[in-house]
Design a protein around this motif. Structure first.
Motif, PDB file in Angstrom:
ATOM      1  N   GLU A 190       0.818  -1.206   0.000  1.00  0.00           N
ATOM      2  CA  GLU A 190       0.000   0.000   0.000  1.00  0.00           C
ATOM      3  C   GLU A 190       0.854   1.260   0.000  1.00  0.00           C
ATOM      4  O   GLU A 190       0.435   2.309  -0.492  1.00  0.00           O
ATOM      5  CB  GLU A 190      -0.937   0.007   1.216  1.00  0.00           C
ATOM      6  CG  GLU A 190      -2.039  -1.040   1.163  1.00  0.00           C
ATOM      7  CD  GLU A 190      -2.940  -0.982   2.380  1.00  0.00           C
ATOM      8  OE1 GLU A 190      -3.003   0.079   3.039  1.00  0.00           O
ATOM      9  OE2 GLU A 190      -3.587  -2.011   2.676  1.00  0.00           O
ATOM     10  N   CYS A 191       2.064   1.145   0.563  1.00  0.00           N
ATOM     11  CA  CYS A 191       2.991   2.291   0.565  1.00  0.00           C
ATOM     12  C   CYS A 191       3.547   2.585  -0.824  1.00  0.00           C
ATOM     13  O   CYS A 191       4.198   3.612  -1.036  1.00  0.00           O
ATOM     14  CB  CYS A 191       4.166   2.021   1.508  1.00  0.00           C
ATOM     15  SG  CYS A 191       3.801   2.254   3.248  1.00  0.00           S
ATOM     16  N   GLY A 192       3.320   1.680  -1.758  1.00  0.00           N
ATOM     17  CA  GLY A 192       3.826   1.879  -3.110  1.00  0.00           C
ATOM     18  C   GLY A 192       5.038   1.044  -3.446  1.00  0.00           C
ATOM     19  O   GLY A 192       5.668   1.246  -4.493  1.00  0.00           O
ATOM     20  N   GLY A 193       5.371   0.100  -2.584  1.00  0.00           N
ATOM     21  CA  GLY A 193       6.539  -0.729  -2.837  1.00  0.00           C
ATOM     22  C   GLY A 193       6.264  -1.851  -3.814  1.00  0.00           C
ATOM     23  O   GLY A 193       5.128  -2.280  -3.992  1.00  0.00           O
ATOM     24  N   LYS A 194       7.319  -2.301  -4.442  1.00  0.00           N
ATOM     25  CA  LYS A 194       7.247  -3.473  -5.312  1.00  0.00           C
ATOM     26  C   LYS A 194       7.927  -4.621  -4.589  1.00  0.00           C
ATOM     27  O   LYS A 194       9.133  -4.590  -4.348  1.00  0.00           O
ATOM     28  CB  LYS A 194       7.940  -3.205  -6.648  1.00  0.00           C
ATOM     29  CG  LYS A 194       7.845  -4.372  -7.627  1.00  0.00           C
ATOM     30  CD  LYS A 194       8.531  -4.053  -8.950  1.00  0.00           C
ATOM     31  CE  LYS A 194       8.432  -5.240  -9.904  1.00  0.00           C
ATOM     32  NZ  LYS A 194       9.122  -4.964 -11.194  1.00  0.00           N
TER      33      LYS A 194
END
Length: 258
Positions: free
Chosen positions: A109-113
């Protein structure tokens, strides 16, 4: 309240107690299952680990054994939060995603892959993280031991987040220290409201507990200038050579004497 250490102590005591012991409202963390596997390899009779009811039939004695403990999911999660806050592409070896619970979900959700294979987990972040809301809860909920580290990530995220602590009282003691670095955080009872800032400024801060100290290391790495974190004996209780590991990833951390 569910308690991991309380459950573990009762499990160990019950293995040699006379008769059958039933532990209700038991913790369900991966460490409970690992302890049960260890005790079973010593001859203990345990069923129900990983559920909220564990039944143990006591034995007169246990035998010696050899056992490899599971990886530390909180240590792994802490390094993942460091990547989320600072950016980067890091591969963490010997960690099983099934132990990580909601930590990986919130990092996504933080935008990590996040990708994984049989040997570990790769975490990649570019740009500022996105803010995430959560409330702490017993496993499989969001772990209270990751609350401070995610607050560190939220402190430089693009937007506002809400964090609710439902496990431990006084577990927002790191907030005052983060404010010294320029974070925008307000606390009302057991809820913290975090608004991310463009950048933090270095300051002298004091570690108040184990996870708070880890969160201060994370925010200090994102801050402009040199920060000093005092009372790091808290940190050494749960992290082995954290400074050396982070320096190997490009951080600039020096352990100094008073």
């Amino acid at each position: 309240m569910v308690t991991v250490t309380g459950t573990e102590n009762l499990m160990m005591a019950s293995t040699l107690a006379e008769g059958i012991t039933v532990i209700e409202n038991a913790a369900q963390e991966p460490e409970i299952i690992d302890l049960a596997n260890f005790l079973r390899s010593m001859g203990a009779n345990i069923v129900g680990d990983g559920t909220n009811t564990i039944e143990i039939e006591g034995k007169k004695r246990l035998t010696s054994t050899a056992h490899n403990i599971i990886s530390d999911r909180i240590e792994a999660g802490t390094y993942m939060c460091a990547v989320a806050a600072c950016g980067g592409d890091v591969y963490i070896k010997n960690i099983d995603s099934s132990y990580m619970g909601m930590t990986l979900q919130k990092l996504n959700e933080c935008g990590g892959k996040i990708t994984e294979d049989k040997k570990g987990i790769r975490v990649k972040f570019s740009g500022k993280p996105k803010p995430v809301n959560f409330q702490t809860a017993p496993f499989p909920g969001f772990p209270t031991d990751m609350q401070a580290q995610f607050m560190a990530v939220n402190s430089i995220a693009e937007g506002t987040s809400i964090i609710k602590e439902c496990i431990f009282e006084n577990r927002f003691m790191h907030v005052q220290e983060m404010l010294r670095l320029g974070a925008k955080i307000s606390v009302r009872g057991g809820t913290a409201f975090v608004t991310g800032v463009d950048f933090l400024k270095a300051a002298g801060v004091m570690a108040t507990d184990l996870r708070a100290s880890a969160s201060l290391v994370i925010v200090a790495m994102t801050a402009v200038g040199f920060s000093i974190i005092d009372r790091i004996y808290h940190l050494d209780r749960g992290y082995e050579q954290m400074d050396k590991k982070l320096n190997s990833l490009g951080a600039d951390i020096e352990r100094i004497k008073d």
